[in-house]
Scaffold this motif. Structure first.
Motif, PDB file in Angstrom:
ATOM      1  N   SER A   1    -161.570 -56.172  53.440  1.00 48.16           N
ATOM      2  CA  SER A   1    -160.190 -55.974  53.899  1.00 48.16           C
ATOM      3  C   SER A   1    -159.861 -57.031  54.940  1.00 48.16           C
ATOM      4  O   SER A   1    -160.672 -57.322  55.812  1.00 48.16           O
ATOM      5  CB  SER A   1    -160.034 -54.589  54.511  1.00 48.16           C
ATOM      6  OG  SER A   1    -160.240 -53.605  53.528  1.00 48.16           O
TER       7      SER A   1
ATOM      8  N   ASP B   1    -157.171 -58.340  57.883  1.00 48.90           N
ATOM      9  CA  ASP B   1    -156.076 -58.055  58.804  1.00 48.90           C
ATOM     10  C   ASP B   1    -155.777 -59.371  59.515  1.00 48.90           C
ATOM     11  O   ASP B   1    -156.596 -59.859  60.290  1.00 48.90           O
ATOM     12  CB  ASP B   1    -156.474 -56.964  59.792  1.00 48.90           C
ATOM     13  CG  ASP B   1    -155.328 -56.592  60.734  1.00 48.90           C
ATOM     14  OD1 ASP B   1    -154.173 -56.954  60.441  1.00 48.90           O
ATOM     15  OD2 ASP B   1    -155.609 -55.943  61.757  1.00 48.90           O
ATOM     16  N   SER B   2    -154.615 -59.938  59.211  1.00 51.18           N
ATOM     17  CA  SER B   2    -154.288 -61.264  59.732  1.00 51.18           C
ATOM     18  C   SER B   2    -152.890 -61.284  60.322  1.00 51.18           C
ATOM     19  O   SER B   2    -151.964 -60.705  59.760  1.00 51.18           O
ATOM     20  CB  SER B   2    -154.386 -62.289  58.599  1.00 51.18           C
ATOM     21  OG  SER B   2    -153.947 -63.546  59.035  1.00 51.18           O
ATOM     22  N   SER B   3    -152.746 -61.971  61.435  1.00 45.87           N
ATOM     23  CA  SER B   3    -151.426 -62.132  62.036  1.00 45.87           C
ATOM     24  C   SER B   3    -150.708 -63.340  61.443  1.00 45.87           C
ATOM     25  O   SER B   3    -149.523 -63.535  61.680  1.00 45.87           O
ATOM     26  CB  SER B   3    -151.560 -62.294  63.547  1.00 45.87           C
ATOM     27  OG  SER B   3    -152.264 -63.497  63.841  1.00 45.87           O
TER      28      SER B   3
ATOM     29  N   SER C   1    -153.917 -57.786  51.515  1.00 46.58           N
ATOM     30  CA  SER C   1    -154.896 -57.434  52.540  1.00 46.58           C
ATOM     31  C   SER C   1    -156.225 -56.940  51.968  1.00 46.58           C
ATOM     32  O   SER C   1    -157.204 -56.888  52.674  1.00 46.58           O
ATOM     33  CB  SER C   1    -154.325 -56.360  53.469  1.00 46.58           C
ATOM     34  OG  SER C   1    -154.060 -55.181  52.732  1.00 46.58           O
ATOM     35  N   ASP C   2    -156.259 -56.590  50.682  1.00 47.78           N
ATOM     36  CA  ASP C   2    -157.492 -56.076  50.080  1.00 47.78           C
ATOM     37  C   ASP C   2    -158.022 -57.080  49.071  1.00 47.78           C
ATOM     38  O   ASP C   2    -157.427 -57.298  48.017  1.00 47.78           O
ATOM     39  CB  ASP C   2    -157.238 -54.724  49.403  1.00 47.78           C
ATOM     40  CG  ASP C   2    -158.524 -54.057  48.934  1.00 47.78           C
ATOM     41  OD1 ASP C   2    -159.592 -54.700  48.958  1.00 47.78           O
ATOM     42  OD2 ASP C   2    -158.459 -52.884  48.542  1.00 47.78           O
TER      43      ASP C   2
END
Length: 178
Positions: A50, A52-54, A102-103
């Motif tokens: 997974s 998680d990125s800004s 995201s996955d």
């Protein structure tokens, strides 16, 4: 510019407003299962990854074997590049959720005993890079495979037992020593 007049003295105060942008710090976090995964030969398994990125877009997500850097699956510039997979994984590796932002979990199908090992999911986004490791601990046999193995073993024992009884009861087989 502001002017203030007090008791006959002219005071000039100049205030500059300088606009500036604050750029939020970019982040990239990649997480996996956190524990070893167990699967069955000829079955399939999903190895979690997974993201998680800004940042707005991911440049590249690569799944590979950690031990020998064999490429398993590649996502690059918004497309899955299945042709970059090693022959061992071609046609057996895919992303578990297509078009997910995201996955990037890896689905391995038609598992073989050689698939056992550590896999690494490496994500690149701009100047940032992060990864997670997932261990495919062992490949056992499914209940169906175990049942077939037991039945084959019982068949072998019964066949050998029947053959031994046949030769024992047949009689008339003598060897004469000179």
């Amino acid at each position: 510019m502001e002017y203030h007049i007090s008791t006959g003295i002219l005071t000039c105060v100049i205030i500059f407003y300088v606009p500036f942008e604050t750029k939020a710090s970019e982040s990239l976090v990649v997480t996996g299962t956190g524990h070893p995964v167990f699967a069955y030969v000829e079955g399939e398994v999903v190895l979690n990854c997974s993201v998680d990125s800004s940042t707005q877009s991911l440049e590249e997500v690569t799944w590979k074997r950690k031990d020998n850097e064999i490429p398993v699956l590649l996502y690059e510039e918004g497309k899955v590049r299945s042709d970059s997979s090693h022959d061992r994984y071609r046609g057996r590796a895919e992303f578990a959720k297509e078009n997910s932002k995201s996955d990037f979990s890896l689905r391995l199908k038609d598992l073989r005993t050689v698939d056992k090992g550590e896999y690494i999911c490496v994500v690149h986004s701009g100047q940032l890079s992060a990864n997670t490791t997932v261990t495919l601990l062992g490949l056992g046999f499914s209940s169906t495979q175990t049942l077939v193995l037991v039945l084959c073993s019982v068949s072998l024992v019964l066949s050998l037992g029947s053959a031994a009884l046949y030769y024992k009861n047949r009689g008339g087989c003598y060897v004469k020593m000179i």
